[in-house]
Design a protein around this motif. Sequence first.
Motif, PDB file in Angstrom:
ATOM      1  N   THR A   1       0.824  -1.205   0.000  1.00 17.81           N
ATOM      2  CA  THR A   1       0.000   0.000   0.000  1.00 17.81           C
ATOM      3  C   THR A   1       0.859   1.256   0.000  1.00 17.81           C
ATOM      4  N   GLU A   2       2.171   1.098   0.269  1.00 20.79           N
ATOM      5  CA  GLU A   2       3.078   2.243   0.244  1.00 20.79           C
ATOM      6  C   GLU A   2       3.660   2.509  -1.139  1.00 20.79           C
ATOM      7  N   ALA A   3       3.349   1.652  -2.131  1.00 25.45           N
ATOM      8  CA  ALA A   3       3.766   1.957  -3.496  1.00 25.45           C
ATOM      9  C   ALA A   3       3.220   3.332  -3.866  1.00 25.45           C
ATOM     10  N   LYS A   4       4.010   4.126  -4.564  1.00 28.17           N
ATOM     11  CA  LYS A   4       3.722   5.544  -4.719  1.00 28.17           C
ATOM     12  C   LYS A   4       2.452   5.833  -5.514  1.00 28.17           C
ATOM     13  N   ILE A   5       1.671   6.800  -5.011  1.00 25.80           N
ATOM     14  CA  ILE A   5       0.506   7.335  -5.711  1.00 25.80           C
ATOM     15  C   ILE A   5       0.726   8.830  -5.891  1.00 25.80           C
ATOM     16  N   TYR A   6       0.624   9.283  -7.137  1.00 29.49           N
ATOM     17  CA  TYR A   6       0.730  10.713  -7.438  1.00 29.49           C
ATOM     18  C   TYR A   6      -0.663  11.253  -7.763  1.00 29.49           C
ATOM     19  N   CYS A   7      -1.127  12.239  -7.015  1.00 29.36           N
ATOM     20  CA  CYS A   7      -2.388  12.882  -7.401  1.00 29.36           C
ATOM     21  C   CYS A   7      -2.551  14.273  -6.810  1.00 29.36           C
ATOM     22  N   GLY A   8      -1.778  14.606  -5.793  1.00 31.32           N
ATOM     23  CA  GLY A   8      -1.882  15.936  -5.205  1.00 31.32           C
ATOM     24  C   GLY A   8      -3.047  16.042  -4.238  1.00 31.32           C
ATOM     25  N   ALA A   9      -2.921  16.973  -3.305  1.00 30.80           N
ATOM     26  CA  ALA A   9      -3.975  17.199  -2.320  1.00 30.80           C
ATOM     27  C   ALA A   9      -5.118  17.998  -2.945  1.00 30.80           C
TER      28      ALA A   9
END
Length: 409
Positions: free
Chosen positions: A240-248
Motif C-alpha cells: 500500500t506504500e507503493a507511490k501514488i501521485y495525485c496531489g492534495a
Amino acid sequence: MKFNIQHFANEVQTTALLSNEMKTFYDMTLIDEACANLVHDQFGQKRPIPANGGKIIEFRKFAPLAKATTPLTEGVTPDGKKLSVSTVTGTVSQYGDYVTQSDVLELTALDNTILETAKLLGRQAGTTLDTVVRNVLQSGTNVIYADKVSGGSVTEITSRASLDEDCPITVELIQRAAAKLRAQNAPTVNGKYVGIIHPYVAYDLMRDSEWVDAHKYAAPENLYEGEIGEIAGVRFVQSTEAKIYCGADLASDTRTLKVNSAQGLSAATTVPFDGSTAGVKTDELKGRYVIINGTKTKITANTTTQLTVATAVTCSDNAEIYPGEGGAEGLAVFGSLILGADAYGVTEVSGGGLEIIVKQRGSAGSADPLDQRSSVGWKALKTAEILVENNMIRIESVSPKFSATVGEN
C-alpha cells in the motif's frame, strides 16, 4: 528500570525489573512488525549503520569489465584488468515517534499495553522507513508512461499529466520494461526482475490470463515479503506504500476549483475562480501545479478567488481546475517499480538502525512529579541512494477502477 504489567482478569498486578530478556523481546517485537512493512527495502544493497562513523554512509559501485576479445598468445600472460570502483555517499537522517500512557491506563487495562504499543509503533516505524526508501526510488529518471488505448488505437503518452482512464498498466508495458532492463545489462534478482506495485495496480494485472499466482511457482519460504505473483518474467510484490501521485485537494471544501469568468479567458496568466476565504487561503496554493483545459501549469501566487500561473492558459467559464501533480483531470497515477539487482542501497534496520525506548513511570523526574506517565517509542537512522539508474525503471499508469477515488500517499 521498573515497569507495570497488568495481567488478565483477576490476576495480580506486579512491578518488576525490565530485564535484558524483556528488553530484547520488545526490541524484536518492534523490529518484526517493522520488517513486515519494509517492502521497498528488501531488494537494495544493505549497509550497516557505521558505529562512531558520523552521518555519512558509503555505497560502492563496481564498473563492468570490458570484453576480452583479443586471443591469448601461447605462453604470454596478458596484462589483465583492474577493478573500477566508484562510491555513492548518503547522509543518514533520524526518524522516530513515541506514545505516552497514563498510570490509570496501566492500572485498568486488561492487555499488556507495552507489548501492544510496541506492535503499533513497529508498524509505524516500518511504513515510515519504507516511505523514505520509496521516495528515493521514485526519483529515478527511467520512466515509461502507459499508452492510451481507446477504440482500437494506441497513443503514446509522454507525461504524467496526460495519463487518463484509458492508460492502465498492461503486460506489454511489463515486457517493455523487462526488455529495456535486459538491453541495459541490468542483472536479475535470483534469476528474475522484481516489481513493486500498489494493490490497485495488482488488480489490473492479475486479471490478465498470463498472470501466475505466487503459490504456484514458489514455496512460502522462498517468497519475498509481499510477493503475490509473476507475469512476463517479473516477480511482483505489492504494498500500500507503493507511490501514488495525485496531489492534495485544492481547497478545504472541494477537490477542484471552477473558473469564474463569463467571457472566458484566452492566454491568461491570471485565472479567477469561484472561491471563498474558507475554501482557499492566500498563497496556500503557491508552488503547486494545476491542470486547466488540459494545460499543466505552476501556481506562482493566489488569493482567495484568483490564481496567478506561470504558463498562459485558455479556458472557458466554469472550466474545471484540477490538481496537477497526478494525471489528467486530477486522476491518481501509480508509480510501479521494476528492479534489477544492485539498483539501490539502503541502511540496515538491525545493528542499531532501529531501536525501541521504554520509559517507566517517574523516569521523567520533575517533569512527572506524581509518576503518572510512562512511554514507549522508537527511533531509527535511515537513508537510501540510487546506485545504478539503468537497473531500475518506473512505470506510471492509471487504474480505471480506482484512480478517481484514492489520494496521494
